[in-house]
Design a protein around this motif. Structure first.
Motif, mmCIF file in Angstrom:
data_model
loop_
_atom_site.group_PDB
_atom_site.id
_atom_site.type_symbol
_atom_site.label_atom_id
_atom_site.label_comp_id
_atom_site.label_asym_id
_atom_site.label_seq_id
_atom_site.Cartn_x
_atom_site.Cartn_y
_atom_site.Cartn_z
ATOM 1 N N PHE A 18 0.847 -1.186 0.000
ATOM 2 C CA PHE A 18 0.000 0.000 0.000
ATOM 3 C C PHE A 18 0.891 1.247 0.000
ATOM 4 C CE2 PHE A 18 -2.096 3.326 2.469
ATOM 5 C CZ PHE A 18 -3.351 3.368 1.897
ATOM 6 N N PRO A 19 0.628 2.293 -0.781
ATOM 7 C CA PRO A 19 -0.607 2.466 -1.561
ATOM 8 C C PRO A 19 -0.482 2.035 -3.013
ATOM 9 C CG PRO A 19 0.542 4.538 -1.495
ATOM 10 C CD PRO A 19 1.420 3.553 -0.780
ATOM 11 N N THR A 21 -0.519 -0.878 -4.165
ATOM 12 C CA THR A 21 -1.626 -1.803 -4.288
ATOM 13 C C THR A 21 -2.763 -1.333 -3.406
ATOM 14 O OG1 THR A 21 -0.112 -3.635 -4.677
ATOM 15 C CG2 THR A 21 -2.327 -4.195 -3.973
ATOM 16 N N ARG A 22 -3.864 -1.028 -4.050
ATOM 17 C CA ARG A 22 -5.115 -0.774 -3.336
ATOM 18 C C ARG A 22 -6.121 -1.724 -3.962
ATOM 19 N NH1 ARG A 22 -6.130 4.141 -0.468
ATOM 20 N NH2 ARG A 22 -4.474 5.701 -0.706
ATOM 21 N N ARG A 24 -9.081 -2.279 -3.383
ATOM 22 C CA ARG A 24 -10.434 -1.743 -3.554
ATOM 23 C C ARG A 24 -10.625 -1.041 -4.895
ATOM 24 N NH1 ARG A 24 -12.476 1.809 1.173
ATOM 25 N NH2 ARG A 24 -14.249 1.887 -0.250
ATOM 26 N N ARG A 25 -9.495 -0.670 -5.579
ATOM 27 C CA ARG A 25 -9.651 0.012 -6.876
ATOM 28 C C ARG A 25 -10.520 -0.794 -7.835
ATOM 29 N NH1 ARG A 25 -3.609 0.485 -7.177
ATOM 30 N NH2 ARG A 25 -3.180 2.294 -5.888
#
Ligand code: PBG
Length: 342
Positions: A18-19, A21-22, A24-25
């Motif tokens: 993170f960030p 890799t998020r 939730r995107r």
């Protein structure tokens, strides 16, 4: 049956933190969620189990399975056609039998005129392109409700297998496309396959009830087919112990070597770990049976307003696909197909 992507293995451990890799995107909009969806559900994933009974022009509800009906043979063709038009490719026939049709020698099991065999013919007449699956076991015709002959209190294996072969050939003569040995005797798949080859029925498929557990989830079905009153004792000497998983793999290897084309795990939802193992270890067409008790639980909770019927039905069916099923035997088939067709 539709393919699914549930065998994909992502590089789970190597993702940047993170960030960067998020996760939730990719969940942010319906379009993005649709793009990355790993499993799909379609009416072609379903095999619809139906109950047929003697008589004419009648249907009656199965009390323990709200929404499920028993139909007389003259009505089953129309029901099958409706399902086929919804996109359901296969139907599985179960007979309702009264005490008067049950005998010690189970002779009605291989009569071309028993109610199940008449239903196979009626469906093939009404919808020739629909695949008709059968159930091979002596329980609808056995005086004591067991899947095999009982001698001195024991379920005998080899004599039962001979009877199952006769039952299978009678079903095939009536037009069955898919044979479903559900009895759990040893050697039945091989015996049926040998008989099919000698009778030049080399294209008849066998969807073996390979990992069939001794389950309390079959209760409502036994009411639906009239077996509850007949059954003496339990089926624990032939159906599997719910505690076992490795044994299911031995059964799959055995049934494939004897000539099964497709493998079934039954019940469904509590046994999805078995589905996943079969698919991963063997990579063969794998089906699960979402049995009567699973159906009844969902219907009962929905009727009480405790669960959202349609949402839970679809989530349960997607679970089978995600676990690795190529298809599901489910009493929800018509309702789910209607929803999927919009
Ligand atoms: C009979 C048979 C059973 C089911 C399918 N075939 C019951 C049993 O083994 O006692 C159960 C199906 C269901 O519960 O929906 N051999």
């Amino acid at each position: 049956m539709a393919p699914n992507g549930c065998d994909q293995k992502g590089p789970v451990m190597t993702q940047p933190p993170f960030p960067n890799t998020r996760l939730r995107r990719l969940r942010a909009t319906p379009a993005l969620r649709a793009m990355v969806r790993e499993s799909t559900l379609s009416p072609s994933d379903f095999i619809w189990p139906v109950f047929v009974m003697d008589g004419t022009d009648a249907s009656e509800p199965v009390a323990s399975m709200p929404g499920v009906m028993r139909h007389t043979v003259d009505r089953i063709g129309a029901a099958a056609r409706e399902a086929y038009e919804l996109g359901i490719p296969a139907i599985c026939v179960f007979p309702y039998t009264g005490m008067e049709q049950r005998t010690e020698d189970c002779a009605l099991a291989w009569s071309p005129d028993n109610v199940a065999n008449r239903a196979i013919r009626a469906i093939k007449d009404a919808v020739p392109d629909m695949a008709v699956m059968t159930d091979i076991a002596l329980d609808p015709y056995n005086i004591n409700g067991h899947d095999g002959f009982v001698e001195n209190g024991q379920i005998v294996n080899d004599r039962t297998v001979e009877a199952l072969v006769k039952m299978a050939l009678a079903q095939v003569e009536c037009g069955a496309d898919i044979l479903g040995p559900s009895d759990m005797m040893d050697g039945r798949v091989g015996a049926i396959r040998t008989a099919l080859e000698s009778a030049k029925h080399q294209n008849v498929t066998i969807l073996s009830y390979t990992a069939k557990y001794a389950s309390a989830f079959y209760g409502p079905f036994r009411d639906a087919v009239g077996a509850s009153a007949a059954l003496t004792g339990d089926k624990n000497t032939y159906q599997m112990d719910p505690a076992n998983s490795d044994e299911a793999m031995r059964l799959v290897a055995r049934d494939l070597s004897e000539g099964a084309d497709m493998i079934m795990v039954k019940p469904g939802m509590p046994y999805l770990d078995i589905v996943r193992r079969v698919k991963t270890e063997f990579g063969v067409p794998t089906f699960a049976y979402q049995v009567s008790g699973e159906y009844a639980m969902i219907q009962a909770a929905a009727q009480n307003g405790w669960l959202d019927h349609d949402a839970v039905m679809m989530e349960s069916l997607m679970g089978f696909k995600r676990a690795g099923c190529d298809g599901v035997l489910t009493y929800f088939a018509p309702a789910a197909a209607k929803l999927l067709n919009g």
